[in-house]
Scaffold this active site. Structure first.
Site, mmCIF file in Angstrom:
data_model
loop_
_atom_site.group_PDB
_atom_site.id
_atom_site.type_symbol
_atom_site.label_atom_id
_atom_site.label_comp_id
_atom_site.label_asym_id
_atom_site.label_seq_id
_atom_site.Cartn_x
_atom_site.Cartn_y
_atom_site.Cartn_z
ATOM 1 N N CYS A 415 0.798 -1.233 0.000
ATOM 2 C CA CYS A 415 0.000 0.000 0.000
ATOM 3 C C CYS A 415 0.831 1.284 0.000
ATOM 4 O O CYS A 415 0.504 2.198 -0.761
ATOM 5 C CB CYS A 415 -1.044 0.000 1.107
ATOM 6 S SG CYS A 415 -0.748 -1.078 2.479
ATOM 7 N N ARG A 444 7.664 -10.904 5.125
ATOM 8 C CA ARG A 444 7.349 -10.811 6.549
ATOM 9 C C ARG A 444 8.108 -11.899 7.268
ATOM 10 O O ARG A 444 8.113 -13.047 6.823
ATOM 11 C CB ARG A 444 5.838 -10.981 6.766
ATOM 12 C CG ARG A 444 5.052 -9.933 6.025
ATOM 13 C CD ARG A 444 3.563 -10.120 6.153
ATOM 14 N NE ARG A 444 2.882 -9.113 5.322
ATOM 15 C CZ ARG A 444 1.572 -9.049 5.152
ATOM 16 N NH1 ARG A 444 0.797 -9.924 5.766
ATOM 17 N NH2 ARG A 444 1.046 -8.134 4.393
ATOM 18 N N GLN A 462 1.133 -10.904 -3.314
ATOM 19 C CA GLN A 462 -0.300 -10.639 -3.228
ATOM 20 C C GLN A 462 -0.807 -10.194 -4.592
ATOM 21 O O GLN A 462 -0.133 -9.425 -5.271
ATOM 22 C CB GLN A 462 -0.555 -9.515 -2.221
ATOM 23 C CG GLN A 462 -0.126 -9.866 -0.811
ATOM 24 C CD GLN A 462 -0.227 -8.664 0.116
ATOM 25 O OE1 GLN A 462 0.198 -7.576 -0.232
ATOM 26 N NE2 GLN A 462 -0.794 -8.865 1.292
ATOM 27 N N ASP A 464 -2.509 -7.893 -5.407
ATOM 28 C CA ASP A 464 -2.924 -6.754 -4.610
ATOM 29 C C ASP A 464 -3.493 -5.640 -5.478
ATOM 30 O O ASP A 464 -3.148 -5.507 -6.644
ATOM 31 C CB ASP A 464 -1.687 -6.213 -3.873
ATOM 32 C CG ASP A 464 -2.051 -5.578 -2.541
ATOM 33 O OD1 ASP A 464 -3.252 -5.499 -2.240
ATOM 34 O OD2 ASP A 464 -1.130 -5.171 -1.826
ATOM 35 N N HIS A 466 -5.120 -1.393 -4.720
ATOM 36 C CA HIS A 466 -5.643 -0.381 -3.808
ATOM 37 C C HIS A 466 -6.565 0.529 -4.572
ATOM 38 O O HIS A 466 -6.217 1.023 -5.638
ATOM 39 C CB HIS A 466 -4.497 0.361 -3.136
ATOM 40 C CG HIS A 466 -3.711 -0.544 -2.243
ATOM 41 N ND1 HIS A 466 -2.617 -1.249 -2.669
ATOM 42 C CD2 HIS A 466 -3.934 -0.929 -0.960
ATOM 43 C CE1 HIS A 466 -2.179 -2.010 -1.692
ATOM 44 N NE2 HIS A 466 -2.948 -1.844 -0.637
ATOM 45 N N LYS A 549 -12.149 -5.685 7.837
ATOM 46 C CA LYS A 549 -12.002 -6.393 6.570
ATOM 47 C C LYS A 549 -12.979 -7.547 6.445
ATOM 48 O O LYS A 549 -13.518 -8.031 7.445
ATOM 49 C CB LYS A 549 -10.572 -6.911 6.416
ATOM 50 C CG LYS A 549 -10.108 -7.757 7.583
ATOM 51 C CD LYS A 549 -8.639 -8.111 7.437
ATOM 52 C CE LYS A 549 -8.205 -9.076 8.516
ATOM 53 N NZ LYS A 549 -7.217 -10.020 8.090
ATOM 54 N N HIS A 595 -8.283 -1.899 0.340
ATOM 55 C CA HIS A 595 -7.212 -2.856 0.029
ATOM 56 C C HIS A 595 -7.926 -4.153 -0.305
ATOM 57 O O HIS A 595 -8.834 -4.541 0.417
ATOM 58 C CB HIS A 595 -6.329 -3.151 1.244
ATOM 59 C CG HIS A 595 -5.782 -1.961 1.963
ATOM 60 N ND1 HIS A 595 -4.440 -1.808 2.188
ATOM 61 C CD2 HIS A 595 -6.379 -0.889 2.533
ATOM 62 C CE1 HIS A 595 -4.229 -0.693 2.880
ATOM 63 N NE2 HIS A 595 -5.388 -0.119 3.107
#
Length: 731
Positions: A415, A444, A462, A464, A466, A549, A595
């Site tokens: 993000c 991570r 991800q 991903d 946004h 979420k 997200h």
RNA sequence: GCUGCUGUAGCGCAGUGGUAGCGCGGCGCCUUGGUAAGGCGCAGGUCCUGGGUUCGACCCCCAGCAGCAGCUCCA
């Protein structure tokens, strides 16, 4: 007088003081014999409990009822605890509940129990079950109950009463022979009801799930009404292990993990990479249809960026350490951490000061301006630290220096980078929603004990994106994303999932932002899910630190739950990064961020998908779609011709030209789960056909090549999923 | 991170205080075969790593690493 409504709709009046057992007997001998417990107005109770006055619904539970199995397992937990107490004097009992597939009991034993003790414990349980003593319920006032468990020297039970049970006027106990346990029940009438049981494993578990408390031993076991059911359960576990993605990943050469690279870091082998690439293409095409714009961003970013976003401070321990340019950066960072955690010892402090001192001296003769500047800053820190009179002052000295240091972090989320793209140009309300999508790889540092195959890793990608939206657009965009997740799941035939709305915990410091933003965000998510008529559970404490979420949760082959797709609503990062767009009114407004990742982690998704298909991917995803199998080497040339032809049509195809028998080659291809095997020999060569063998349905007979191409093309285009059928499992 | 178990050939596994075996796979030769394993032969091992005990350790002890199960954690 109790009036019972029976499951068949009939009503029955019974005498005051009658018990469920009496009713079962009055209905039939057989029922009385099979009875395990009763269900009165929806609550499962012991057969010995007196029925309440008035009209109630009533059913006798027998081994056929799932609730009866739960009662049996709960009782078997008592039996196991009793056996353990006989064999291990001084055992302290904690909790012993039934679980989905069995039960456990948490205990503390002066001499630790190991798996080697299982046979003895099982033998002792056998005796208890053979004696078939009844479970007898009795009640005590809470004060008496506390005295009783204290007399029994069960200090965890004492603590449990003090912590959690004081509000009840009385508490129930169950006695079985010499064994007495504080317990809500209900229980089976006597131990003889246990038909089969097995101790499964032993593991550590914290008292009351709290890491700061004592770790107990948790004995896992299972029980059934019959040996047959237990055997079936154990067989089922064995079968499930065969579809474990870690096993199949190795067998089918999909991915590997090398210690030379590191734990939790996935190396995709060609076959796995092919499947993954196809999935990525699939979703990318879908995103373009849905108005997303692709972006690419780097794997690292300035540490400061993640301080602003909050990721670095909030998840420090779960990150790879930041990369400092200054040789002392890492040391001072650790220093400050120890300081903040109040874990800095005097010798450590001395050593760190000495380290800085030495470095200051060594760089005293700096040459360039930059070097001089650096040397001065470090010296200033050293002086300020030692002159500081309070711990806060010392920490400030360290922090000031650190903040001036250039450092990078492996990105833990995408993000902040996407936010910078949003900020790179002025935004008008006409531009919104802005939807920025990237397959972003994040890192991570998961705890060692958490790493597991593809489902929990330290580097993952991800799918991903946004979305930067106006307040009015939130519902529609969240809804569209739920639809996207549902589309992805259904395209792959994943139907066994649950939906979780993750809300913040009522009293927790781990969240950022204003309460009213949170309330608004939580309400919106619940509304969207509700308006779609979806089944969901709202769970407190499951939110991200920046917002609530919606998660799509699936199970792996051994029953563990994993979050895949997610849609998250965020009012906080836009504030932290001061995001704006110019509204109709020509004044700046703050956008809201969404997200979302339909797969979640591509790695985890692949893991679940491998297990879902048991490695047998549908044709459109199969790493190898077709294999040519010549009956003998004499037909290799024709085989190669067929191979080349299919390849020009875009199929992933290979040929097995080894001098092996056809049966052998088929077996291998079948075990490699290749969707189509084309057997070619004399007949096919002269007719220009191929003998098609289907992974699922077996021999389909000969087809002209053109016809086969059409068939495969259709199957791929429709992303058809064909599973099960005639395939043997192999060994 | 915590508790417990495990670590032997590419894979799945035996095994013993006196420097290691089985099956599958691999390679070679023979067999040229029609829908889930043809035959014979050969090669292949730092017995996870580092210490220690011992005349001698793959085996016993200690530490570490990794994997597995569970707990805790999971942006």
């Amino acid at each position: 007088m109790p009036v019972l409504k029976l499951p068949d709709g009939s009503r029955r009046e019974v005498a005051v003081g009658a018990r469920s057992r009496d009713v079962a007997e009055s209905i039939g001998k057989r029922l009385a014999k099979d009875a395990v417990a009763a269900k009165v107005d929806g609550a499962v109770v012991d057969l010995d409990r007196e029925l309440p006055d008035g009209e109630v619904s009533f059913a006798v539970l027998t081994p056929k009822d799932p609730e009866a199995l739960e009662v049996l397992r709960h009782s078997c937990a008592h039996i196991m605890a009793r056996a353990v107490m006989r064999l291990f004097p001084g055992v302290q009992l904690a909790f012993g509940p039934p679980t989905e597939n069995g039960f456990y009991y948490d205990i503390e034993s002066p001499t630790p129990i190991t798996e080697a003790d299982f046979p003895r414990i099982e033998e002792e349980m056998r005796k208890i079950i053979a004696d078939a003593e009844p479970f007898e319920r009795f009640e005590r006032t809470t004060a008496e109950a506390r005295g009783l468990v204290a007399d029994l020297k069960q200090h965890y039970k004492v603590e449990h009463i003090d912590d959690d049970l004081k509000r009840y006027p009385s508490l129930s106990f169950y006695r079985q022979g010499e064994f007495i346990d504080l317990c809500r029940g209900p229980h089976i009438p006597h131990a003889g009801k246990v038909g089969a049981y097995k101790l499964l494993s032993i593991a550590g578990a914290y008292w009351k799930n709290d890491v700061t408390r004592k770790q107990l031993q948790r004995l896992y076991a299972t029980a059934f009404f019959s040996q047959k059911e237990l055997d079936a359960y154990l067989r089922q576990i064995e079968e499930a292990k065969k579809r474990d993605h870690r096993v199949l990943g190795k067998q089918l050469k999909l991915f590997t993990i090398s210690q030379a690279v590191g734990s939790g870091l996935i190396l995709w082998m060609p076959r796995g990479a092919t499947v993954r690439g196809l999935l990525e293409t699939f979703i990318k095409d879908e995103l373009i249809k849905r108005g997303y714009q692709p972006v690419y961003t780097p794997h690292i970013g300035r540490l400061e960026l993640y301080r602003t976003s909050g990721h670095f401070p909030y998840y420090r321990d779960a990150q790879f350490p930041p990369m400092f340019f200054h040789p002392l950066g890492q040391a001072v960072d650790t220093w400050l951490n120890l300081f903040d955690a109040k874990q800095l010892t005097e010798p450590a402090e001395k050593a760190l000061l000495a380290l800085v001192d030495e470095y200051v001296k060594a760089t005293a003769v700096a040459e360039s301006n930059d070097q001089k500047h650096q040397a001065l800053a470090l010296r200033a820190m050293w002086v300020n630290y030692q002159n500081a009179e309070t711990p806060e002052g010392k920490a400030k000295a360290l922090r000031e220096w650190l903040d001036g240091q250039e450092a990078y972090l492996l990105k833990p989320m995408n993000c902040p980078h996407h936010i910078q793209i949003y900020k790179a140009e002025p935004r008008s309300y006409r531009d919104l929603p802005v939807r920025l999508a990237e397959f972003g790889t994040v890192y991570r540092f998961e705890q060692t004990g958490e790493l597991s195959g593809l489902t929990r890793v330290r580097g993952f990608t991800q799918d991903d994106a946004h979305l930067f939206v106006t307040a009015e657009q939130i519902e529609e965009e969240v809804g569209a994303n739920i639809d996207l997740v549902l589309f992805v799941l259904s395209s792959l035939g994943l139907s066994d999932y649950r939906v979780r709305v993750g809300l913040r915990a009522p009293d927790s410091s781990k969240y950022v932002g204003a309460a009213e933003d949170w309330d608004k965000a939580e309400r919106t998510l619940v509304e969207v899910v509700k308006s779609r008529g979806m089944n969901y559970t709202a769970e407190q404490g499951e939110a991200a630190f920046y917002g609530p979420k919606i998660d799509f949760v699936v199970r792996d082959c051994i029953g563990r739950e994993w979050q895949l797709g997610t849609v998250q609503l965020d009012y906080n990062l836009p504030k932290r990064f001061e995001l704006e767009y110019i509204g109709k009114d020509n004044t700046p407004h703050r956008p809201v961020m969404i997200h979302r990742a339909p797969f979640g982690s591509v790695e985890r998704f692949m893991g679940i998908l491998i297990e879902h298909f048991a490695g047998a991917f549908p044709l459109w995803l199969a790493p190898e779609q077709v294999r040519i199998l010549p009956v003998s080497e004499r037909f290799a040339d024709y085989g190669k011709k067929v191979e080349a032809e299919l390849r020009t049509h875009g199929f992933r195809v290979s040929g097995d030209y080894r001098p092996e028998k056809i049966g052998y080659k088929i077996r291998e291809a079948q075990l490699e789960k290749i969707p189509y095997m084309l057997v070619v020999g004399d007949k096919e060569q002269s007719a220009g056909t191929v003998a098609v063998r289907d992974r699922v349905d077996g021999d389909l007979g000969a087809l002209p090549l053109a016809e086969l191409v059409q068939r495969l093309t259709d199957e791929v285009r429709e992303r058809r999923i064909r599973q099960g059928g005639a395939a043997k499992s192999g060994e």
